[in-house]
Design an enzyme around this catalytic site. Structure first.
Site, PDB file in Angstrom:
ATOM      1  CE  LYS A   1      -3.729   8.685   6.723  1.00 52.07           C
ATOM      2  NZ  LYS A   1      -5.223   7.423   6.645  1.00 52.07           N
TER       3      LYS A   1
ATOM      4  CD  GLU B   1       6.116  -3.804   4.037  1.00 49.83           C
ATOM      5  OE1 GLU B   1       5.204  -4.448   4.324  1.00 49.83           O
ATOM      6  OE2 GLU B   1       6.176  -2.978   4.192  1.00 49.83           O
TER       7      GLU B   1
ATOM      8  CE  LYS C   1      -3.358   2.546   2.139  1.00 48.79           C
ATOM      9  NZ  LYS C   1      -4.697   2.305   3.577  1.00 48.79           N
TER      10      LYS C   1
ATOM     11  CE1 TYR D   1     -15.001   3.487  -1.899  1.00 49.23           C
ATOM     12  CE2 TYR D   1     -13.333   3.288  -3.951  1.00 49.23           C
ATOM     13  CZ  TYR D   1     -13.894   3.599  -2.564  1.00 49.23           C
ATOM     14  OH  TYR D   1     -13.243   3.922  -1.463  1.00 49.23           O
TER      15      TYR D   1
ATOM     16  NE  ARG E   1      -5.328   9.589   3.648  1.00 48.32           N
ATOM     17  CZ  ARG E   1      -4.628  10.141   2.924  1.00 48.32           C
ATOM     18  NH1 ARG E   1      -4.292  11.386   2.929  1.00 48.32           N
ATOM     19  NH2 ARG E   1      -3.587   8.968   2.658  1.00 48.32           N
TER      20      ARG E   1
ATOM     21  CE  LYS F   1      -6.011   2.182  -0.189  1.00 49.63           C
ATOM     22  NZ  LYS F   1      -6.208   1.709   1.112  1.00 49.63           N
TER      23      LYS F   1
ATOM     24  CB  SER G   1     -11.282   7.785  -3.267  1.00 52.44           C
ATOM     25  OG  SER G   1     -10.733   7.570  -2.920  1.00 52.44           O
TER      26      SER G   1
HETATM   27  C1  PBG Z   1      -7.324   3.855   5.486  1.00 46.62           C
HETATM   28  C2  PBG Z   1      -7.437   3.655   3.740  1.00 46.62           C
HETATM   29  C3  PBG Z   1      -7.336   4.414   2.976  1.00 46.62           C
HETATM   30  C4  PBG Z   1      -8.427   3.416   2.330  1.00 46.62           C
HETATM   31  C5  PBG Z   1      -8.309   2.801   2.321  1.00 46.62           C
HETATM   32  N1  PBG Z   1      -8.361   2.501   3.909  1.00 46.62           N
HETATM   33  C6  PBG Z   1      -6.706   5.854   3.231  1.00 46.62           C
HETATM   34  C7  PBG Z   1      -5.562   5.850   3.228  1.00 46.62           C
HETATM   35  O1  PBG Z   1      -5.069   5.278   3.847  1.00 46.62           O
HETATM   36  O2  PBG Z   1      -5.429   7.234   4.064  1.00 46.62           O
HETATM   37  C8  PBG Z   1      -7.741   4.439   0.895  1.00 46.62           C
HETATM   38  C9  PBG Z   1      -9.206   3.617   0.148  1.00 46.62           C
HETATM   39  C10 PBG Z   1      -9.171   4.421  -0.973  1.00 46.62           C
HETATM   40  O3  PBG Z   1      -8.567   5.482  -1.595  1.00 46.62           O
HETATM   41  O4  PBG Z   1     -10.346   4.484  -2.113  1.00 46.62           O
HETATM   42  N2  PBG Z   1      -6.626   2.876   6.555  1.00 46.62           N
END
Ligand code: PBG
Length: 331
Positions: A224, A240, A201, A320, A211, A255, A281
């Protein structure tokens, strides 16, 4: 063997629709889709997410209806993300451990509505529950501490498991969390609960609308990057994945999706395990915005992107657009 023209004309097999369908190397079906859903408080609530046109936060009753819709469409699994009420957020994210929190209520509502005929994937991370929007606990310097966070995540995972989750999906990127979650699940008798780890990720700019949807965006202090990966790195992603598999993950996720297809391929080739992609998203929002701006046909763009995940080696995709795609596929 040298293949050369005109003995070989690669266009021969493309000359008719029946032949193209006979030579198609990969297929996409609704069973390849996982539908992420946002849960909000209340009853009978549908609250549109402004940055994700066509996506809403649903109250628990609405989530149960979406789950039934998924079943009717042939989508085998939903993924749940809570938009926790502001007054229940805290620096420690303790609401994540409440057996009656939004997530657990949604799990139970889906179970009541659908029985065991649909998979429920739950997100393990603290960001929907913290006032600072980080996925873990902070030290005085604002650094997300690993081991104390992991201790919370295990309890969060067990809380979700006891509410009826089928797949625990840690999205936090702490080191070692899969190992302790697996141990806790085994000790708790949850032998058949899967772990799909967000193994590779990345610290990505594509998460903005998510968010907003869970209400962590405005709260987020800093970024992050001390736990999510650098988009420049690939070998590290393989490390990982290797660790998470060794620690007990049943499947792994890459991701975001489209910009990371190389990793899906590499992970699949190297480890030969189920790999999933999260079409996140920002990818959804860009596709909708592009189509609205006249770049191309939304449905055609969507199906081309989704088949790319299958071609790269995915077992499935969190999207989505899952209900939109399933409707197209179902004709
Ligand atoms: C947070 C989390 C995120 C997403 C899924 N779980 C956002 C982030 O890491 O800030 C993102 C999913 C998306 O953008 O559709 N634990």
């Amino acid at each position: 063997m040298t293949r050369s023209y005109p003995n070989t004309r690669l266009r021969r097999t493309r000359a008719s629709a029946w032949s193209r369908s006979m030579h198609r190397e990969t297929v996409l079906t609704p069973a390849d889709l996982i539908w992420p859903l946002f849960v909000t408080d209340g009853q009978g609530v549908e609250d549109p997410v402004a940055s994700l046109p066509g996506v809403s936060r649903w109250s628990v009753d609405g989530i149960a209806s979406r789950a039934k819709e998924a079943m009717e469409l042939g989508i085998p699994c939903i993924a749940l993300f809570p938009n926790t009420q502001p007054e229940l957020r805290s620096t420690g994210g303790d609401e994540a451990l409440n057996p009656d929190n939004l997530m657990c209520r949604a799990i139970r509502a889906v179970r009541d509505a659908c029985g065991s005929d649909i998979g429920i994937l739950t997100d393990v991370a603290l960001d929907p529950y913290t006032t600072h929007g980080q996925d873990g606990l902070l030290d005085d310097a604002g650094y997300v501490v690993n081991d104390d966070t992991v201790a919370m995540l295990v309890d969060q995972a067990i809380n979700q498991a006891e509410a009826g989750a089928d797949i625990i999906a840690p999205s936090d990127m702490m080191d070692g969390r899969v190992k302790v979650i697996r141990m806790a699940l085994e000790m708790g008798g949850h032998h058949n609960i899967q772990i799909m780890s967000y193994a590779a990720k990345y610290a990505s700019a594509f998460y903005g609308p998510f968010r907003d949807a869970v209400g962590s965006g405005d709260r987020l202090v800093g970024d992050k990057k001390t736990y999510q990966m650098d988009p420049a790195n690939a070998m590290e992603a393989l490390a990982e994945v290797e660790m998470d598999l060794a620690e007990g993950a049943d499947s792994v996720m890459v991701k975001p999706g489209l910009a990371y297809l190389d990793l899906i391929w590499r992970v699949k080739q190297r480890f030969e395990v189920p790999v999933f992609a999260y079409q996140v998203s920002g990818e959804y929002a860009l596709l909708e915005a592009g189509a609205a701006a006249g770049v191309g046909d939304r449905d055609a763009l969507l199906m081309e992107k989704l088949i790319a995940f299958k071609r790269a080696g995915c077992s499935g995709v969190l999207s989505y657009h899952a209900p939109v795609a399933a409707r197209i596929l179902n004709g």
